[in-house]
Design a protein around this motif. Structure first.
Motif, PDB file in Angstrom:
ATOM      1  N   LEU A   1      35.894  36.574  36.845  1.00  0.00           N
ATOM      2  CA  LEU A   1      35.169  36.347  35.598  1.00  0.00           C
ATOM      3  C   LEU A   1      35.114  34.863  35.241  1.00  0.00           C
ATOM      4  N   SER A   2      36.094  34.081  35.713  1.00  0.00           N
ATOM      5  CA  SER A   2      36.067  32.634  35.482  1.00  0.00           C
ATOM      6  C   SER A   2      34.824  32.006  36.103  1.00  0.00           C
ATOM      7  N   SER A   3      34.433  32.511  37.273  1.00  0.00           N
ATOM      8  CA  SER A   3      33.215  32.003  37.918  1.00  0.00           C
ATOM      9  C   SER A   3      31.995  32.252  37.043  1.00  0.00           C
ATOM     10  N   TRP A   4      31.940  33.425  36.439  1.00  0.00           N
ATOM     11  CA  TRP A   4      30.795  33.763  35.591  1.00  0.00           C
ATOM     12  C   TRP A   4      30.838  33.039  34.248  1.00  0.00           C
ATOM     13  N   ILE A   5      32.033  32.761  33.765  1.00  0.00           N
ATOM     14  CA  ILE A   5      32.139  31.978  32.530  1.00  0.00           C
ATOM     15  C   ILE A   5      31.687  30.543  32.784  1.00  0.00           C
TER      16      ILE A   5
ATOM     17  N   THR B   1      40.124  40.333  53.875  1.00  0.00           N
ATOM     18  CA  THR B   1      40.772  40.049  55.157  1.00  0.00           C
ATOM     19  C   THR B   1      40.672  38.568  55.505  1.00  0.00           C
ATOM     20  N   ASN B   2      39.506  37.991  55.258  1.00  0.00           N
ATOM     21  CA  ASN B   2      39.263  36.593  55.636  1.00  0.00           C
ATOM     22  C   ASN B   2      39.743  35.581  54.602  1.00  0.00           C
ATOM     23  N   ASN B   3      39.990  36.046  53.371  1.00  0.00           N
ATOM     24  CA  ASN B   3      40.319  35.103  52.305  1.00  0.00           C
ATOM     25  C   ASN B   3      41.620  35.436  51.575  1.00  0.00           C
ATOM     26  N   TRP B   4      42.457  36.258  52.188  1.00  0.00           N
ATOM     27  CA  TRP B   4      43.686  36.679  51.515  1.00  0.00           C
ATOM     28  C   TRP B   4      44.616  35.500  51.260  1.00  0.00           C
ATOM     29  N   GLN B   5      45.162  35.449  50.052  1.00  0.00           N
ATOM     30  CA  GLN B   5      46.184  34.467  49.696  1.00  0.00           C
ATOM     31  C   GLN B   5      47.270  35.172  48.899  1.00  0.00           C
TER      32      GLN B   5
ATOM     33  N   LEU C   1      42.551  32.880  42.970  1.00  0.00           N
ATOM     34  CA  LEU C   1      41.611  32.162  43.827  1.00  0.00           C
ATOM     35  C   LEU C   1      40.720  33.113  44.622  1.00  0.00           C
ATOM     36  N   ILE C   2      41.280  34.252  45.032  1.00  0.00           N
ATOM     37  CA  ILE C   2      40.460  35.257  45.719  1.00  0.00           C
ATOM     38  C   ILE C   2      39.339  35.716  44.793  1.00  0.00           C
ATOM     39  N   GLY C   3      39.705  36.031  43.541  1.00  0.00           N
ATOM     40  CA  GLY C   3      38.704  36.472  42.579  1.00  0.00           C
ATOM     41  C   GLY C   3      37.683  35.399  42.278  1.00  0.00           C
ATOM     42  N   TYR C   4      38.150  34.164  42.116  1.00  0.00           N
ATOM     43  CA  TYR C   4      37.239  33.060  41.794  1.00  0.00           C
ATOM     44  C   TYR C   4      36.250  32.832  42.924  1.00  0.00           C
ATOM     45  N   LYS C   5      36.739  32.850  44.162  1.00  0.00           N
ATOM     46  CA  LYS C   5      35.858  32.615  45.315  1.00  0.00           C
ATOM     47  C   LYS C   5      34.837  33.739  45.450  1.00  0.00           C
TER      48      LYS C   5
END
Length: 201
Positions: free
Chosen positions: A55-59, A121-125, A133-137
């Motif tokens: 949601l930070s990306s959309w904000i 799978t490709n962006n797990w942290q 960061l996963i959610g933001y990306k």
């Protein structure tokens, strides 16, 4: 400044309401993987952190979209209901959104949005920051997929609740159109371009 802030808050609330349903498949998958990791004694994080990152990306997008909104509002291009005063503005926005449906950028971003397992799978942290960061990306790709569709609110009125609901359904169906992703994109694109041209006629 107060007008700008109120417009930003309006967009932010609207984007959160519209885009939260489309992150639910990713959220459910992340929750499942997290529970599995927790049962194995590995580090886990709250799925709410992933949601907050998304949601930070959309904000952030709301902040950027407020700039043209504020310009149009203060220069009399929108009426009190935030609908365009001139048909040319509505036509331009609809045609632009329709054309974007055919671009490779739309295709690339939509592929990411439609593949939550592959993305995780490709962006797990690990950890709390990793979840954010996963959610933001993922939100970044989602903005890349849907920004042009959001611009159609300028054509039909930012306060047009019916169009907001229709647009939310549009976006949700687009993400779920796994079997015929190109066909769905093209149908929506042709519809928007045709609509925009019809307004001029």
């Amino acid at each position: 400044f107060i007008d700008f802030f109120l417009l930003f808050m309006m967009w932010a609330v609207m984007m959160v309401a519209m885009m939260t349903p489309s992150i639910l498949p990713m959220l459910m998958l992340y929750t499942t993987l997290n529970l599995r990791r927790k049962s194995q004694g590995q580090e886990s994080a709250s799925p709410m952190l992933l949601l907050f990152g998304y949601l930070s990306s959309w904000i952030l997008f709301s902040l950027f979209i407020t700039l043209p909104q504020y310009f149009l509002h203060t220069n009399g291009y929108l009426n009190m209901m935030m609908e365009p005063v001139h048909v040319y503005l509505a036509s331009f926005v609809l045609v632009l959104a329709g054309i974007y449906q055919f671009t490779p950028y739309k295709d690339a971003c939509l592929n990411v949005c439609q593949s939550p397992l592959s993305f995780l799978t490709n962006n797990w942290q690990d950890g709390k920051l990793g979840a954010y960061l996963i959610g933001y990306k993922h939100g970044f790709y989602c903005v890349g997929c849907c920004w042009a569709l959001m611009l159609t609110l300028f054509a039909l009125g930012v306060m047009n609740i019916l169009w907001v609901i229709i647009l939310t359904i549009f976006v949700l169906f687009e993400k779920l159109s796994y079997n015929y992703p190109q066909a769905y994109r093209r149908i929506v694109g042709i519809f928007l371009v045709s609509w925009g041209l019809m307004l001029l006629a």
